[in-house]
Design a protein around this motif. Structure first.
Motif, short mmCIF file in Angstrom:
data_model
loop_
_atom_site.label_atom_id
_atom_site.label_comp_id
_atom_site.label_asym_id
_atom_site.label_seq_id
_atom_site.Cartn_x
_atom_site.Cartn_y
_atom_site.Cartn_z
N LEU A 72 0.89 -1.17 0.00
CA LEU A 72 0.00 0.00 0.00
C LEU A 72 0.92 1.21 0.00
CD1 LEU A 72 -2.79 1.44 0.50
CD2 LEU A 72 -2.30 1.22 2.93
N VAL A 73 0.78 2.08 -0.97
CA VAL A 73 1.70 3.22 -1.05
C VAL A 73 1.04 4.41 -1.73
CG1 VAL A 73 2.77 2.31 -3.17
CG2 VAL A 73 4.03 3.95 -1.78
N VAL A 74 1.43 5.59 -1.26
CA VAL A 74 0.97 6.86 -1.85
C VAL A 74 2.22 7.72 -2.06
CG1 VAL A 74 -0.39 8.95 -1.39
CG2 VAL A 74 -1.28 6.71 -0.69
N ARG A 79 0.51 12.44 0.47
CA ARG A 79 0.19 11.72 1.72
C ARG A 79 -0.59 12.59 2.69
NH1 ARG A 79 6.02 8.59 2.25
NH2 ARG A 79 5.68 7.40 0.33
N ARG A 80 -1.23 11.93 3.62
CA ARG A 80 -1.99 12.56 4.71
C ARG A 80 -3.20 13.33 4.20
NH1 ARG A 80 0.13 12.73 10.10
NH2 ARG A 80 -1.80 12.22 11.21
N LYS A 81 -3.73 12.85 3.06
CA LYS A 81 -4.95 13.46 2.50
C LYS A 81 -6.06 12.41 2.39
CE LYS A 81 -2.01 16.44 -0.36
NZ LYS A 81 -2.06 17.65 0.47
N GLY A 82 -5.84 11.27 3.01
CA GLY A 82 -6.88 10.24 3.03
C GLY A 82 -6.79 9.25 1.87
N GLY A 84 -4.41 6.89 1.09
CA GLY A 84 -4.06 5.54 1.54
C GLY A 84 -5.30 4.84 2.09
N SER A 85 -6.09 5.56 2.87
CA SER A 85 -7.32 4.98 3.44
C SER A 85 -8.32 4.66 2.33
CB SER A 85 -7.97 5.95 4.42
OG SER A 85 -7.08 6.26 5.45
N ASN A 113 7.59 2.13 10.99
CA ASN A 113 6.66 2.78 10.05
C ASN A 113 5.35 3.17 10.77
OD1 ASN A 113 5.16 3.64 7.89
ND2 ASN A 113 5.66 1.90 6.57
N ALA A 115 3.40 5.67 10.41
CA ALA A 115 2.29 6.13 9.55
C ALA A 115 1.42 4.95 9.14
CB ALA A 115 2.85 6.84 8.32
N LYS A 118 -0.39 3.16 12.13
CA LYS A 118 -1.57 3.91 12.61
C LYS A 118 -2.74 3.77 11.63
CE LYS A 118 0.42 7.53 15.53
NZ LYS A 118 -0.03 6.97 16.79
N LEU A 119 -2.42 3.83 10.35
CA LEU A 119 -3.49 3.67 9.35
C LEU A 119 -4.17 2.30 9.53
CD1 LEU A 119 -3.35 4.54 5.59
CD2 LEU A 119 -4.26 2.38 6.33
N LYS A 122 -6.41 2.04 12.44
CA LYS A 122 -7.71 2.69 12.22
C LYS A 122 -8.72 1.76 11.56
CE LYS A 122 -7.34 7.60 12.27
NZ LYS A 122 -7.62 8.85 11.58
C1 LIG Z 1 1.32 4.44 4.78
C2 LIG Z 1 0.79 5.36 3.67
C3 LIG Z 1 0.28 4.47 2.52
C4 LIG Z 1 -0.38 6.21 4.23
O1 LIG Z 1 -0.99 6.89 3.15
P1 LIG Z 1 -1.77 8.27 3.38
O2 LIG Z 1 -2.50 8.58 2.15
O3 LIG Z 1 -0.84 9.30 3.90
O4 LIG Z 1 -2.77 7.83 4.55
P2 LIG Z 1 -4.10 8.61 5.04
O5 LIG Z 1 -4.00 10.03 4.69
O6 LIG Z 1 -5.27 7.84 4.58
O7 LIG Z 1 -3.93 8.47 6.63
C5 LIG Z 1 -4.84 7.71 7.40
C6 LIG Z 1 -4.38 7.73 8.85
O8 LIG Z 1 -3.12 7.06 8.98
C7 LIG Z 1 -2.35 7.74 10.00
N1 LIG Z 1 -1.18 8.37 9.40
C8 LIG Z 1 -0.90 8.51 8.09
N2 LIG Z 1 0.29 9.10 7.93
C9 LIG Z 1 0.77 9.35 9.16
C10 LIG Z 1 1.96 9.93 9.64
N3 LIG Z 1 2.91 10.40 8.81
N4 LIG Z 1 2.15 10.00 10.97
C11 LIG Z 1 1.22 9.54 11.82
N5 LIG Z 1 0.04 8.97 11.43
C12 LIG Z 1 -0.16 8.87 10.11
C13 LIG Z 1 -3.24 8.80 10.58
O9 LIG Z 1 -3.95 8.21 11.65
C14 LIG Z 1 -4.15 9.12 9.40
O10 LIG Z 1 -5.35 9.70 9.77
P3 LIG Z 1 -5.41 11.31 10.01
O11 LIG Z 1 -4.70 11.96 8.85
O12 LIG Z 1 -6.88 11.57 10.04
O13 LIG Z 1 -4.72 11.53 11.31
C15 LIG Z 1 1.89 6.35 3.18
O14 LIG Z 1 2.47 6.98 4.29
C16 LIG Z 1 2.99 5.68 2.37
O15 LIG Z 1 2.87 5.52 1.16
N6 LIG Z 1 4.10 5.28 3.03
C17 LIG Z 1 5.21 4.66 2.34
C18 LIG Z 1 4.87 3.26 1.90
C19 LIG Z 1 4.51 2.40 3.08
O16 LIG Z 1 5.16 2.47 4.12
N7 LIG Z 1 3.51 1.53 2.90
C20 LIG Z 1 3.06 0.60 3.91
C21 LIG Z 1 3.65 -0.71 3.61
S1 LIG Z 1 2.98 -1.93 4.73
#
Ligand SMILES: CC(C)(COP(=O)(O)OP(=O)(O)OC[C@H]1O[C@@H](n2cnc3c(N)ncnc32)[C@H](O)[C@@H]1OP(=O)(O)O)[C@@H](O)C(=O)NCCC(=O)NCCS
Length: 162
Positions: A72-74, A79-82, A84-85, A113, A115, A118-119, A122
């Motif tokens: 799962l990656v953005v 990022r942090r715009k929903g 990934g969710s 990791n 981020a 936490k996702l 949720k």
């Molecule tokens: C993990 C990842 C996919 C999240 O994508 P995203 O679009 O930023 O996620 P969302 O905006 O939907 O975040 C949902 C919740 O996750 C948590 N979250 C996301 N990024 C966070 C951060 N940097 N720090 C803390 N919490 C975080 C929060 O609870 C967030 O909700 P909120 O914004 O209402 O507080 C992104 O950070 C990513 O691509 N990371 C690199 C690749 C990776 O590590 N993938 C996972 C492999 S298992």
């Protein structure tokens, strides 16, 4: 975020997916791995698209009654715009529709990791264990997370998300 579309990944998306892999991971998947998953009937692959650009994706594969979130990656700028969710929700909804009898959804994630952890929390995933030095570049433990689907009761999917 306005204008984002979540849809099935197609072969034509692979150059964009490859760019994301190389940007976001120290050990990116080879493009052939995506070609393999695209041909696999038990894999769900979704992309997030904005203005014709691929900005994220999710890959989820089921083996018998257990589903594994493989990736799962953005892209960092989005990022942090929903998004990934949105990707995860879409993939899990499709899983629910296609495979109502699965018992467990699992994944591994780097211990540092926050981020991603936490996702997943949720969405109701819980920490189930650890794999020592599972990752390379840099070496790091993996946390194993799981979401029990209550002996095939798919109504429990995503009940804790919020
Ligand atoms: C993990 C990842 C996919 C999240 O994508 P995203 O679009 O930023 O996620 P969302 O905006 O939907 O975040 C949902 C919740 O996750 C948590 N979250 C996301 N990024 C966070 C951060 N940097 N720090 C803390 N919490 C975080 C929060 O609870 C967030 O909700 P909120 O914004 O209402 O507080 C992104 O950070 C990513 O691509 N990371 C690199 C690749 C990776 O590590 N993938 C996972 C492999 S298992």
């Amino acid at each position: 975020m306005e204008g984002i579309v979540i849809r099935e990944m197609l072969y034509k998306d692979l150059p964009g997916v490859d760019r994301i892999e190389k940007t976001c991971f120290t050990t990116p998947w080879d493009i052939r791995s995506f070609e393999y998953e695209l041909g696999c009937k038990d894999t769900i692959l979704k992309v997030a698209v904005l203005n014709n650009q691929i900005i994220g994706y999710v890959c989820v594969r089921t083996i018998l009654d257990i589903t594994h979130i493989l990736n799962l990656v953005v892209l960092p700028d989005f990022r942090r715009k929903g998004i990934g969710s949105m990707l995860l929700r879409d993939a899990l909804n499709e899983l629910k529709r296609l495979k109502p009898d699965i018992n467990l959804i699992t994944l591994e994630v780097r211990e540092s990791n926050t981020a991603a952890i936490k996702l997943y929390e949720k969405f109701g995933f819980k920490v189930m264990g650890k794999r020592i030095s599972y990752y390379d570049k840099p070496y790091e433990n993996a946390i194993i997370m799981g979401l029990s689907t209550a002996h095939g009761n798919v109504k429990s999917f995503m009940k804790n998300e919020g």
